[in-house]
Design a protein around this motif. Sequence first.
Motif, PDB file in Angstrom:
ATOM      1  N   ASP A   1       2.700  -8.470 -12.380  1.00 61.56           N
ATOM      2  CA  ASP A   1       2.541  -9.444 -11.305  1.00 61.56           C
ATOM      3  C   ASP A   1       1.126  -9.436 -10.730  1.00 61.56           C
ATOM      4  OD1 ASP A   1       2.706  -6.977 -10.090  1.00 61.56           O
ATOM      5  OD2 ASP A   1       4.263  -7.518  -8.650  1.00 61.56           O
ATOM      6  N   GLN A   2       0.157  -8.944 -11.486  1.00 60.35           N
ATOM      7  CA  GLN A   2      -1.260  -8.954 -11.131  1.00 60.35           C
ATOM      8  C   GLN A   2      -1.577  -8.051  -9.933  1.00 60.35           C
ATOM      9  OE1 GLN A   2      -1.848 -13.205 -10.561  1.00 60.35           O
ATOM     10  NE2 GLN A   2      -2.257 -13.528 -12.731  1.00 60.35           N
ATOM     11  N   VAL A   3      -0.687  -7.130  -9.628  1.00 59.18           N
ATOM     12  CA  VAL A   3      -0.905  -6.157  -8.559  1.00 59.18           C
ATOM     13  C   VAL A   3      -1.450  -4.867  -9.166  1.00 59.18           C
ATOM     14  CG1 VAL A   3       0.273  -4.694  -6.848  1.00 59.18           C
ATOM     15  CG2 VAL A   3       0.827  -7.136  -7.017  1.00 59.18           C
ATOM     16  N   VAL A   4      -2.424  -4.269  -8.490  1.00 55.36           N
ATOM     17  CA  VAL A   4      -3.016  -3.014  -8.972  1.00 55.36           C
ATOM     18  C   VAL A   4      -1.988  -1.892  -8.839  1.00 55.36           C
ATOM     19  CG1 VAL A   4      -4.808  -1.289  -8.580  1.00 55.36           C
ATOM     20  CG2 VAL A   4      -5.356  -3.729  -8.380  1.00 55.36           C
ATOM     21  N   ALA A   5      -1.694  -1.226  -9.956  1.00 56.59           N
ATOM     22  CA  ALA A   5      -0.762  -0.097  -9.953  1.00 56.59           C
ATOM     23  C   ALA A   5      -1.485   1.227  -9.779  1.00 56.59           C
ATOM     24  CB  ALA A   5       0.053  -0.072 -11.243  1.00 56.59           C
TER      25      ALA A   5
ATOM     26  N   LEU B   1       0.805  -1.217   0.000  1.00 53.17           N
ATOM     27  CA  LEU B   1       0.000   0.000   0.000  1.00 53.17           C
ATOM     28  C   LEU B   1       0.838   1.266   0.000  1.00 53.17           C
ATOM     29  CD1 LEU B   1      -2.853  -1.047   2.468  1.00 53.17           C
ATOM     30  CD2 LEU B   1      -2.752  -1.285  -0.017  1.00 53.17           C
ATOM     31  N   ASP B   2       2.059   1.187   0.521  1.00 55.75           N
ATOM     32  CA  ASP B   2       2.929   2.359   0.572  1.00 55.75           C
ATOM     33  C   ASP B   2       4.020   2.321  -0.500  1.00 55.75           C
ATOM     34  OD1 ASP B   2       1.577   3.402   2.796  1.00 55.75           O
ATOM     35  OD2 ASP B   2       2.751   2.164   4.173  1.00 55.75           O
ATOM     36  N   SER B   3       3.828   1.509  -1.517  1.00 61.98           N
ATOM     37  CA  SER B   3       4.847   1.393  -2.556  1.00 61.98           C
ATOM     38  C   SER B   3       4.964   2.678  -3.375  1.00 61.98           C
ATOM     39  CB  SER B   3       4.500   0.241  -3.508  1.00 61.98           C
ATOM     40  OG  SER B   3       5.366   0.247  -4.633  1.00 61.98           O
TER      41      SER B   3
ATOM     42  N   VAL C   1     -10.430  -2.484  -4.965  1.00 59.01           N
ATOM     43  CA  VAL C   1      -9.096  -3.053  -4.740  1.00 59.01           C
ATOM     44  C   VAL C   1      -8.087  -1.913  -4.805  1.00 59.01           C
ATOM     45  CG1 VAL C   1      -7.428  -4.783  -5.469  1.00 59.01           C
ATOM     46  CG2 VAL C   1      -9.869  -5.195  -5.831  1.00 59.01           C
ATOM     47  N   ALA C   2      -7.455  -1.614  -3.693  1.00 61.66           N
ATOM     48  CA  ALA C   2      -6.568  -0.459  -3.598  1.00 61.66           C
ATOM     49  C   ALA C   2      -5.257  -0.701  -4.323  1.00 61.66           C
ATOM     50  CB  ALA C   2      -6.300  -0.136  -2.132  1.00 61.66           C
ATOM     51  N   PRO C   3      -4.618   0.359  -4.848  1.00 58.82           N
ATOM     52  CA  PRO C   3      -3.285   0.219  -5.447  1.00 58.82           C
ATOM     53  C   PRO C   3      -2.311  -0.435  -4.460  1.00 58.82           C
ATOM     54  CG  PRO C   3      -4.193   2.369  -5.979  1.00 58.82           C
ATOM     55  CD  PRO C   3      -5.138   1.745  -4.993  1.00 58.82           C
ATOM     56  N   GLY C   4      -1.523  -1.374  -4.982  1.00 58.44           N
ATOM     57  CA  GLY C   4      -0.610  -2.140  -4.153  1.00 58.44           C
ATOM     58  C   GLY C   4      -1.162  -3.482  -3.734  1.00 58.44           C
ATOM     59  N   SER C   5      -2.440  -3.743  -4.035  1.00 60.76           N
ATOM     60  CA  SER C   5      -3.094  -5.005  -3.668  1.00 60.76           C
ATOM     61  C   SER C   5      -3.119  -5.953  -4.861  1.00 60.76           C
ATOM     62  CB  SER C   5      -4.531  -4.753  -3.202  1.00 60.76           C
ATOM     63  OG  SER C   5      -4.570  -3.819  -2.148  1.00 60.76           O
ATOM     64  N   ALA C   6      -3.080  -7.251  -4.561  1.00 63.32           N
ATOM     65  CA  ALA C   6      -3.178  -8.257  -5.614  1.00 63.32           C
ATOM     66  C   ALA C   6      -4.589  -8.288  -6.182  1.00 63.32           C
ATOM     67  CB  ALA C   6      -2.800  -9.628  -5.067  1.00 63.32           C
ATOM     68  N   ALA C   7      -4.698  -8.683  -7.432  1.00 60.28           N
ATOM     69  CA  ALA C   7      -5.992  -8.761  -8.106  1.00 60.28           C
ATOM     70  C   ALA C   7      -6.916  -9.736  -7.392  1.00 60.28           C
ATOM     71  CB  ALA C   7      -5.795  -9.196  -9.551  1.00 60.28           C
TER      72      ALA C   7
ATOM     73  N   LEU D   1       5.563   2.782  -6.352  1.00 58.76           N
ATOM     74  CA  LEU D   1       5.086   2.499  -7.709  1.00 58.76           C
ATOM     75  C   LEU D   1       3.586   2.727  -7.854  1.00 58.76           C
ATOM     76  CD1 LEU D   1       7.069  -0.776  -8.555  1.00 58.76           C
ATOM     77  CD2 LEU D   1       7.770   1.615  -8.824  1.00 58.76           C
ATOM     78  N   ASN D   2       2.903   2.950  -6.752  1.00 56.23           N
ATOM     79  CA  ASN D   2       1.448   3.126  -6.814  1.00 56.23           C
ATOM     80  C   ASN D   2       1.072   4.527  -7.288  1.00 56.23           C
ATOM     81  OD1 ASN D   2       1.301   0.603  -5.653  1.00 56.23           O
ATOM     82  ND2 ASN D   2       0.786   1.352  -3.606  1.00 56.23           N
ATOM     83  N   THR D   3       0.045   4.582  -8.114  1.00 58.24           N
ATOM     84  CA  THR D   3      -0.616   5.849  -8.403  1.00 58.24           C
ATOM     85  C   THR D   3      -1.796   5.957  -7.456  1.00 58.24           C
ATOM     86  OG1 THR D   3       0.040   5.907 -10.728  1.00 58.24           O
ATOM     87  CG2 THR D   3      -1.921   7.165 -10.115  1.00 58.24           C
ATOM     88  N   LEU D   4      -1.703   6.859  -6.508  1.00 59.30           N
ATOM     89  CA  LEU D   4      -2.739   6.968  -5.493  1.00 59.30           C
ATOM     90  C   LEU D   4      -3.991   7.629  -6.070  1.00 59.30           C
ATOM     91  CD1 LEU D   4      -0.559   8.046  -2.439  1.00 59.30           C
ATOM     92  CD2 LEU D   4      -1.227   5.747  -3.169  1.00 59.30           C
ATOM     93  N   ASP D   5      -5.123   7.244  -5.517  1.00 56.23           N
ATOM     94  CA  ASP D   5      -6.386   7.762  -6.029  1.00 56.23           C
ATOM     95  C   ASP D   5      -7.110   8.577  -4.964  1.00 56.23           C
ATOM     96  OD1 ASP D   5      -7.852   5.883  -4.315  1.00 56.23           O
ATOM     97  OD2 ASP D   5      -7.179   4.370  -5.736  1.00 56.23           O
ATOM     98  N   ASP D   6      -8.216   9.154  -5.360  1.00 50.64           N
ATOM     99  CA  ASP D   6      -9.078   9.887  -4.443  1.00 50.64           C
ATOM    100  C   ASP D   6      -9.839   8.862  -3.614  1.00 50.64           C
ATOM    101  OD1 ASP D   6     -10.882  11.414  -3.098  1.00 50.64           O
ATOM    102  OD2 ASP D   6     -11.710  12.412  -4.867  1.00 50.64           O
ATOM    103  N   GLU D   7      -9.515   8.776  -2.328  1.00 46.42           N
ATOM    104  CA  GLU D   7     -10.125   7.763  -1.471  1.00 46.42           C
ATOM    105  C   GLU D   7     -11.645   7.893  -1.439  1.00 46.42           C
ATOM    106  OE1 GLU D   7      -8.319   7.838   2.325  1.00 46.42           O
ATOM    107  OE2 GLU D   7      -6.332   7.279   1.599  1.00 46.42           O
ATOM    108  N   GLU D   8     -12.160   9.098  -1.581  1.00 46.95           N
ATOM    109  CA  GLU D   8     -13.605   9.274  -1.559  1.00 46.95           C
ATOM    110  C   GLU D   8     -14.256   8.693  -2.809  1.00 46.95           C
ATOM    111  OE1 GLU D   8     -14.496  13.336  -0.952  1.00 46.95           O
ATOM    112  OE2 GLU D   8     -13.658  13.428   1.079  1.00 46.95           O
ATOM    113  N   ALA D   9     -13.487   8.638  -3.896  1.00 46.17           N
ATOM    114  CA  ALA D   9     -14.028   8.097  -5.140  1.00 46.17           C
ATOM    115  C   ALA D   9     -14.124   6.576  -5.089  1.00 46.17           C
ATOM    116  CB  ALA D   9     -13.167   8.519  -6.325  1.00 46.17           C
TER     117      ALA D   9
END
Length: 563
Positions: free
Chosen positions: A532-536, A413-415, A430-436, A417-425
């Motif tokens: 690697d099937q992880v959400v970016a 979750l703190d990678s 499945v949050a960035p950094g999580s497996a599919a 490589l993640n593109t963070l999103d609007d948490e309210e949206a």
Amino acid sequence: MQTTFENPRYPFKHHSDLNQGTAVHHPVVIVGAGPTGLAMGLDLAMQGIPSVILDDNNTVSVGSRAICFAKRTLEILNRYRCVSPMLEKGVTWKKGKVFFQQDLVYEFDLLPEKKHKLPAFINLQQYYLEQYLVEFIDTQQQVDLRWLNRVTEVTPGVKGNRLKVETPEGSYVLTCDYMLVADGANSPIRKQLGLESRGQVFKDRFLIADVLMQAEFPTERWFWFDPPFHPNQSALLHRQADDVWRIDLQLGWDADPQREVLEANIRPRLEAMLGEDVDFQLEWASVYTFQCRKLDSFIHDRVIFLGDAAHQVSPFGARGANGAIQSVDNLGWKLASVLKQQGPTTLLKTYDIERQMAADENILNSTRATDFITPKNKISRVFRDATLQLAKDYEFARTLVNSGRLSTPARYLDSPLNTLDDEEAFDGGVAPGSAALDAPIIIGDKTSWLIDILGTRFTLLIAIDKTDISRVGESLPELLQSVGVDLVPIFLFSESTDLEVPKGAMCICDPWGYVAQRYQLEPGTCYLFRPDQVVAGRWREFTSDSLISAVNRALGFDMEVMP
């Protein structure tokens, strides 16, 4: 001792490197042909990267060793196209029971949610997994597996590595861009390089016994605290393939490992547990000590450590082999991107960042389980036993019981490589950094699974309606050329359609709504998956800029966010 498995003996094969008078160069050399090293070779082959695997032995593991393989591990092996024999041979399970003395404390279900291709866990002896991987590697031209090739000297460097290798036909020298070390907990390479794995050794000993018997126990994980047949200690029971049952018995720190593995001493313990009238044969036994430790860094110039060579945890929780396969999955695409010059060399730093996160989590869970299973003083024992008593009737107490938190997918979750999103949206999904998350889908006129079409390359999943496909589709061809990597767009419709999708894209249907539910999709929602099937990254509306930015970030080009 009786055995249901005869270890294969793989022959030493002469190879052309032995004929050269000078060092032969290979992009990647993998040291160790256990599950980690074999999986690493396959992962790189899926990415089009050749490798050489060196092992000083000529067979698979002796004894069952790791036996519990989690859903995430199965999904990774599914991507390598070699999970089918494991499912056919292994014992599928998802439920477990926890006992205190003679009473059942509670039951649990590791995958109550339906509609997933792969089960929560299968139990399968490690030697079968290794054998299946070897057999599949034999079909891959990109993997050169060399038995009875022992690395005796390593000279690491910032531009590559030099290795001296001993064989039955003499020695030779290799150089490589990257050396991946998967030579086990006692890693000779780690010792040669003077690296220390730091952590904790717990003062307790446990007996592993593999027992061949016909038994009426259900296919579940059973764990006992202070059982009548083994008072003041703990016990664990698992079913494996071939009617082999894994039994773990706590022995205490004062137990003599050499004496405890003798059948004359093991049999009375098992008879007390199973009953004197139960006919069983002892297949394999070992005594082990809990250790939770890891290297401070998994990367040293162009030497990269994986599996037990990088980190160790106690067996309770099945986090060792499962964590190792996730490390392979994490490293493979990054190393391939660097070697293909699609990503900067600093992308490899994120292997250390992300897998250190996972190792810390595994060690934390393993340490907590060990502390609960083996109380260090009377006060700890009173607290543990009171918790177990309460857990019979109260849900809150069950969350405090720890017989080994079973392996789950790592979440980065703190990678960086993640593109963070609007948490309210995204209030869910499945949050960035999580497996599919898997779900059933339809491709054409056939039912399939989402997990089957993700991985090995970047994938963009677009939840789209029929009115918007033209707008998105028009920009895709040029956009796909500009991202600089192999990326597959997947158009997801809620119902079947005969609309034509852009060339290079895939069309899938979600008629049952499982994908929409698990990913909290709305029309226009996009998910970018790493190889690697992880959400970016994810966003609610498709734009070319958002895709390019997320891909670049996932490839490590935004290095200002790196520590």
